[in-house]
Enzyme design. Structure first.
Site, PDB file in Angstrom:
ATOM      1  N   ARG A  59      17.462   1.508 -30.798  1.00 47.81           N
ATOM      2  CA  ARG A  59      16.271   2.162 -31.221  1.00 47.81           C
ATOM      3  C   ARG A  59      16.349   3.508 -31.000  1.00 47.81           C
ATOM      4  NH1 ARG A  59      12.627   3.029 -26.774  1.00 47.81           N
ATOM      5  NH2 ARG A  59      13.051   0.939 -25.899  1.00 47.81           N
ATOM      6  N   TYR A 120      -2.395  11.370 -49.807  1.00 49.70           N
ATOM      7  CA  TYR A 120      -2.056   9.675 -49.854  1.00 49.70           C
ATOM      8  C   TYR A 120      -3.003   9.010 -49.137  1.00 49.70           C
ATOM      9  CZ  TYR A 120       0.738   5.871 -49.097  1.00 49.70           C
ATOM     10  OH  TYR A 120       1.090   4.316 -49.093  1.00 49.70           O
ATOM     11  N   ASP A 194       4.279  17.122 -46.915  1.00 47.78           N
ATOM     12  CA  ASP A 194       4.867  15.778 -47.419  1.00 47.78           C
ATOM     13  C   ASP A 194       5.837  16.054 -48.628  1.00 47.78           C
ATOM     14  OD1 ASP A 194       5.157  13.441 -48.806  1.00 47.78           O
ATOM     15  OD2 ASP A 194       3.356  12.537 -47.871  1.00 47.78           O
ATOM     16  N   LYS A 219      10.335   5.866 -51.599  1.00 47.79           N
ATOM     17  CA  LYS A 219      10.123   6.411 -52.877  1.00 47.79           C
ATOM     18  C   LYS A 219      11.460   6.636 -53.727  1.00 47.79           C
ATOM     19  CE  LYS A 219       5.937   4.881 -51.651  1.00 47.79           C
ATOM     20  NZ  LYS A 219       4.964   6.128 -51.357  1.00 47.79           N
TER      21      LYS A 219
END
Ligand SMILES: *Cc1c(COP(=O)(O)O)cnc(C)c1O
Length: 403
Positions: A59, A120, A194, A219
């Site tokens: 983690r 978005y 972003d 993406k």
């Protein structure tokens, strides 16, 4: 005499961050392990004292995540005066995990976020509907217009973050990062950008004064459509360690070793892919602009884009996302039903061309009123131009429009 020498971006994409372990494997193996072992209590003590960078538990980190983070940080820092010094990245299990950690790291209860009108869809929902429940309020400004931004920051001294998405999904509206950062910093707010649509190959927000860069690595960064992932890149080591690294640890939106490994592999060809994506997109955009049945084409590379000058100044290329309007839902649906090579699907940045209808797909979580305010009309189509032969993409669209 030492020679100042900096490597090219294509070299960085291939070599930065790579880990070569003692096995001699040319490509680092996938460390599919939840925990890591210590030889003895001396090693435990060294780790606790910060004297070793041993892995403890997946983690908190694993080698593939470290490699991917190193590569992405090197690309976002590319060309900076002091190099990649102080710039680091954290990899998340999704773009939304990265965005929520950024906003939670930058704003606590009582703080305010200023952002643009078009975002978005899920980021929009997070800011508009989720964060207010935790005491974080917001103001929206179309295009983050500088005068209005100045006014809002004066009206809301509790603003700790100005959140930017440029080019914005799906309308391809741009925001001037440099102007935004200057105003935000004068009012003590940080700027998060972003950078999913442009990628560090085409736009490096730190050069323009941004403090934090976020990505949906799902993406272009991965580029092959195989992984959901995200990243935060930051040029302030203290903020990174205290806020972002702490949030990934305690909220736990971590990626798997395999996902990091695949994304790292994809990222190696990003400069090559973006070059070809841009060339194909320009050909497709020019075709769409020449079609009388297409009411409007929004591509930053076209002179007709209202912010073409800004795109030329702020970006090293115009990307491969195109929005175009057919005037009505019926006309848009007809085209989407008729395309064959272009695939009807959400997501973007893959090798193949994806096409979608924002109002009923990616941006359906936004109310019709807010969609209208953002310019997301019922006739709007969003296209992620892929790496097929450009002539074939154009032929597919031509047949769908005119056939
Ligand atoms: C896809 C996307 C996101 C969200 O990323 P996920 O990986 O789907 O969580 C955020 N911003 C932009 C611009 C995107 O396209």
């Amino acid at each position: 005499m030492s020679v100042e020498y900096s490597r090219g971006m294509a070299t960085e994409a291939i070599h930065a961050g790579e880990i070569h372990d003692s096995s001699g494997a040319h490509i680092a193996p996938i460390y599919q392990s939840s925990t890591f072992t210590f030889d003895d209590m001396g090693a435990v003590g060294a780790k606790a004292a910060g004297e070793s960078d041993a892995y403890v538990y997946a983690r908190s980190g694993n080698p593939a995540r470290t490699a991917l983070a190193g590569k992405l940080a090197a690309l976002e820092a590319f060309g900076l005066e002091n190099g990649a010094e102080g710039v680091s990245a954290e990899i998340f299990g999704s773009g939304m995990a990265a965005i929520s950690a950024t906003l939670m790291g930058l704003a606590k209860a009582g703080d305010h976020i200023v952002t643009q009108q078009v975002l978005y869809g899920s980021a929009d929902h997070l800011i508009a509907e989720v964060l207010p429940g935790y005491g974080v309020t917001n103001t929206r400004i179309a295009g983050l217009d500088p005068e209005q931004l100045e006014r809002e920051l004066k009206a809301h001294p509790s603003t700790t973050v100005v959140y930017v998405e440029t080019p914005a999904n799906p309308t391809m509206t741009l925001v001037d990062i440099g102007v935004t950062a200057e105003i935000a910093h004068a009012h003590g707010a940080r700027v998060a950008v972003d950078n999913t649509f442009a990628t560090p190959v085409l736009q490096r927000p730190f050069e323009h004064g941004a403090d934090v860069v976020v990505h949906s690595t799902t993406k272009y960064i991965n580029g092959h459509g195989t992984v959901i992932g995200g990243a935060v890149v930051c040029n302030d080591p203290e903020f990174m360690e205290e806020r972002i690294a702490s949030l990934i640890r305690y909220i736990g939106g971590v990626p798997s070793p395999f996902d990091c490994w695949l994304t790292n592999l994809g990222l190696k060809t990003l400069p090559l892919r973006m070059r070809e994506h841009c060339t194909n997109a320009m050909t497709v955009a020019r075709f769409l602009e020449s079609e009388s049945s297409v009411a409007a084409v929004r591509y930053p590379g076209l002179e007709s884009h209202p912010q073409h000058d800004l795109a030329t100044r702020q970006m090293d290329g115009f990307g491969a996302m195109i929005a175009f309007d057919l005037g009505s839902y019926e006309a848009a649906a007809r085209l989407l039903d008729r395309v064959d090579l272009c695939t009807l699907a959400v997501s973007l940045g893959n090798l193949d061309t994806l096409i979608e209808h924002p109002a009923s797909m990616t941006h359906s979580v936004i109310s019709p009123e807010d969609r209208a305010a953002s310019g997301i009309t019922d006739g709007l189509i969003r296209m992620s131009v892929g790496l097929e032969s450009a002539d074939d993409i154009v032929a597919d669209l031509d047949r769908a429009v005119n056939g």
